[in-house]
Design a protein around this motif. Structure first.
Motif, PDB file in Angstrom:
ATOM      1  N   VAL A 185       0.758  -1.189   0.217  1.00 34.64           N
ATOM      2  CA  VAL A 185      -0.033  -0.025   0.106  1.00 34.64           C
ATOM      3  C   VAL A 185       0.657   1.166   0.054  1.00 34.64           C
ATOM      4  O   VAL A 185       1.484   1.343   1.252  1.00 34.64           O
ATOM      5  CB  VAL A 185      -1.172   0.519   1.345  1.00 34.64           C
ATOM      6  CG1 VAL A 185      -1.642   1.019   1.334  1.00 34.64           C
ATOM      7  CG2 VAL A 185      -1.739  -1.042   1.478  1.00 34.64           C
ATOM      8  N   LEU A 186       0.632   2.037  -0.739  1.00 33.56           N
ATOM      9  CA  LEU A 186       1.538   3.077  -1.361  1.00 33.56           C
ATOM     10  C   LEU A 186       0.842   3.974  -1.032  1.00 33.56           C
ATOM     11  O   LEU A 186      -0.936   4.357  -2.412  1.00 33.56           O
ATOM     12  CB  LEU A 186       2.315   3.168  -2.247  1.00 33.56           C
ATOM     13  CG  LEU A 186       3.258   2.032  -2.954  1.00 33.56           C
ATOM     14  CD1 LEU A 186       3.671   1.858  -3.907  1.00 33.56           C
ATOM     15  CD2 LEU A 186       4.356   2.556  -2.356  1.00 33.56           C
ATOM     16  N   LEU A 187       1.114   5.593  -0.985  1.00 35.26           N
ATOM     17  CA  LEU A 187       0.707   7.086  -0.723  1.00 35.26           C
ATOM     18  C   LEU A 187       1.045   7.820  -1.510  1.00 35.26           C
ATOM     19  O   LEU A 187       2.619   8.150  -0.402  1.00 35.26           O
ATOM     20  CB  LEU A 187      -0.195   7.430   0.028  1.00 35.26           C
ATOM     21  CG  LEU A 187      -0.601   9.224   0.489  1.00 35.26           C
ATOM     22  CD1 LEU A 187      -2.182   8.464  -0.328  1.00 35.26           C
ATOM     23  CD2 LEU A 187      -1.083   9.550   1.702  1.00 35.26           C
ATOM     24  N   ASP A 188       1.446   8.421  -2.884  1.00 34.84           N
ATOM     25  CA  ASP A 188       2.113   8.977  -2.861  1.00 34.84           C
ATOM     26  C   ASP A 188       1.111  10.371  -3.966  1.00 34.84           C
ATOM     27  O   ASP A 188       0.109  10.567  -5.021  1.00 34.84           O
ATOM     28  CB  ASP A 188       2.939   8.841  -4.106  1.00 34.84           C
ATOM     29  CG  ASP A 188       3.966   9.316  -4.529  1.00 34.84           C
ATOM     30  OD1 ASP A 188       4.293  10.256  -4.616  1.00 34.84           O
ATOM     31  OD2 ASP A 188       4.589   9.497  -5.770  1.00 34.84           O
ATOM     32  N   ASP A 189       1.309  11.757  -3.253  1.00 35.78           N
ATOM     33  CA  ASP A 189       0.593  12.790  -4.009  1.00 35.78           C
ATOM     34  C   ASP A 189      -0.714  12.332  -4.218  1.00 35.78           C
ATOM     35  O   ASP A 189      -1.089  12.914  -5.128  1.00 35.78           O
ATOM     36  CB  ASP A 189       1.759  12.974  -5.112  1.00 35.78           C
ATOM     37  CG  ASP A 189       1.335  14.549  -6.318  1.00 35.78           C
ATOM     38  OD1 ASP A 189       0.785  14.986  -5.133  1.00 35.78           O
ATOM     39  OD2 ASP A 189       1.223  14.707  -7.599  1.00 35.78           O
ATOM     40  N   GLY A 190      -1.068  12.361  -3.165  1.00 37.65           N
ATOM     41  CA  GLY A 190      -2.750  12.235  -3.553  1.00 37.65           C
ATOM     42  C   GLY A 190      -3.507  11.498  -3.780  1.00 37.65           C
ATOM     43  O   GLY A 190      -4.149  11.316  -4.370  1.00 37.65           O
ATOM     44  N   VAL A 191      -1.985  10.383  -4.587  1.00 35.60           N
ATOM     45  CA  VAL A 191      -3.325   8.855  -4.842  1.00 35.60           C
ATOM     46  C   VAL A 191      -2.355   7.730  -4.268  1.00 35.60           C
ATOM     47  O   VAL A 191      -1.074   7.344  -3.789  1.00 35.60           O
ATOM     48  CB  VAL A 191      -2.188   8.839  -6.423  1.00 35.60           C
ATOM     49  CG1 VAL A 191      -2.715   7.129  -7.145  1.00 35.60           C
ATOM     50  CG2 VAL A 191      -2.584  10.055  -7.174  1.00 35.60           C
ATOM     51  N   LEU A 192      -3.595   7.228  -3.682  1.00 38.82           N
ATOM     52  CA  LEU A 192      -3.404   5.813  -3.013  1.00 38.82           C
ATOM     53  C   LEU A 192      -3.035   4.647  -4.106  1.00 38.82           C
ATOM     54  O   LEU A 192      -4.164   4.606  -5.446  1.00 38.82           O
ATOM     55  CB  LEU A 192      -4.499   5.286  -2.422  1.00 38.82           C
ATOM     56  CG  LEU A 192      -4.996   4.137  -1.804  1.00 38.82           C
ATOM     57  CD1 LEU A 192      -3.843   4.387   0.085  1.00 38.82           C
ATOM     58  CD2 LEU A 192      -5.693   3.821  -0.672  1.00 38.82           C
ATOM     59  N   THR A 193      -2.054   3.628  -3.720  1.00 33.99           N
ATOM     60  CA  THR A 193      -1.879   2.581  -4.725  1.00 33.99           C
ATOM     61  C   THR A 193      -2.153   1.329  -4.054  1.00 33.99           C
ATOM     62  O   THR A 193      -1.165   0.860  -3.194  1.00 33.99           O
ATOM     63  CB  THR A 193      -0.292   2.515  -5.653  1.00 33.99           C
ATOM     64  OG1 THR A 193      -0.801   4.025  -5.997  1.00 33.99           O
ATOM     65  CG2 THR A 193      -0.215   1.422  -5.999  1.00 33.99           C
ATOM     66  N   LEU A 194      -2.418   0.505  -4.969  1.00 30.45           N
ATOM     67  CA  LEU A 194      -2.400  -0.841  -3.988  1.00 30.45           C
ATOM     68  C   LEU A 194      -1.961  -2.036  -5.127  1.00 30.45           C
ATOM     69  O   LEU A 194      -2.571  -2.075  -6.136  1.00 30.45           O
ATOM     70  CB  LEU A 194      -4.171  -1.476  -3.569  1.00 30.45           C
ATOM     71  CG  LEU A 194      -4.804  -0.571  -2.691  1.00 30.45           C
ATOM     72  CD1 LEU A 194      -5.897  -1.302  -3.102  1.00 30.45           C
ATOM     73  CD2 LEU A 194      -4.601  -0.696  -1.350  1.00 30.45           C
TER      74      LEU A 194
END
Length: 169
Positions: free
Chosen positions: A92-101
């Protein structure tokens, strides 16, 4: 020589287009193109809702894993169904207002005798734009019974930005 001499159907019979071009079923190349297009449409339709879009890309088709998103005044809750995976298989990543699974589902066995399988294996990646400032140090991610739940608390600034608009009749 005029330009009309270069157009095969414009020489003798005026502007009449030959029936081969009007009726696609008579032209073998147009029929072949239609069949190939239909074949690709059928194949990609079988993988989900189609080709990659804003939701992300995966070997499982667009929209996998399936998610539920709840947005209230204080936080955003994202719940993703990832059956058959363990928490070690998911990132789970959070980068520049985008959550990535991100993750990968691996085959448990190397069964060379297998005749048929509807199970899908491979990598997936799902990106979800959040649209709010998030308190990154307070994000909570939990995994239970094949469901990943990520709680993303909004900053005080993001909470105060919501403005109720009166509806008039």
């Amino acid at each position: 020589m005029s330009v009309r001499d270069l157009i095969p159907w414009g020489r003798n019979n005026g502007n009449q287009v030959p029936s081969v071009f009007r009726d696609g079923e008579r032209d073998p190349f147009l029929s072949l193109q239609r069949e190939v297009n239909r074949l690709f449409d059928d194949v990609f339709r079988g993988f989900g809702s189609g080709l990659p879009s804003l939701g992300g890309v995966s070997a499982f088709g667009d929209g996998w894993p399936s998610v539920e998103i709840s947005d209230n005044e204080k936080e955003i809750k994202v719940a993703a169904e990832v059956p058959g995976l363990d928490e070690k298989d998911i990132e789970v990543l959070l980068d520049d207002g985008v959550l990535t699974l991100k993750g990968e589902k691996r085959s448990e066995t190397e069964d060379k005798e297998r005749q048929f399988s509807e199970r899908i294996y491979g990598r997936f990646e799902r990106r979800i734009p959040l649209g709010y400032e998030i308190e990154e140090d307070k994000i909570d991610a939990r995994f239970k019974n094949g469901v990943l739940t990520v709680m993303l608390p909004k900053t005080a600034k993001a909470q105060s930005q919501a403005k109720r608009i009166e509806i008039k009749s």
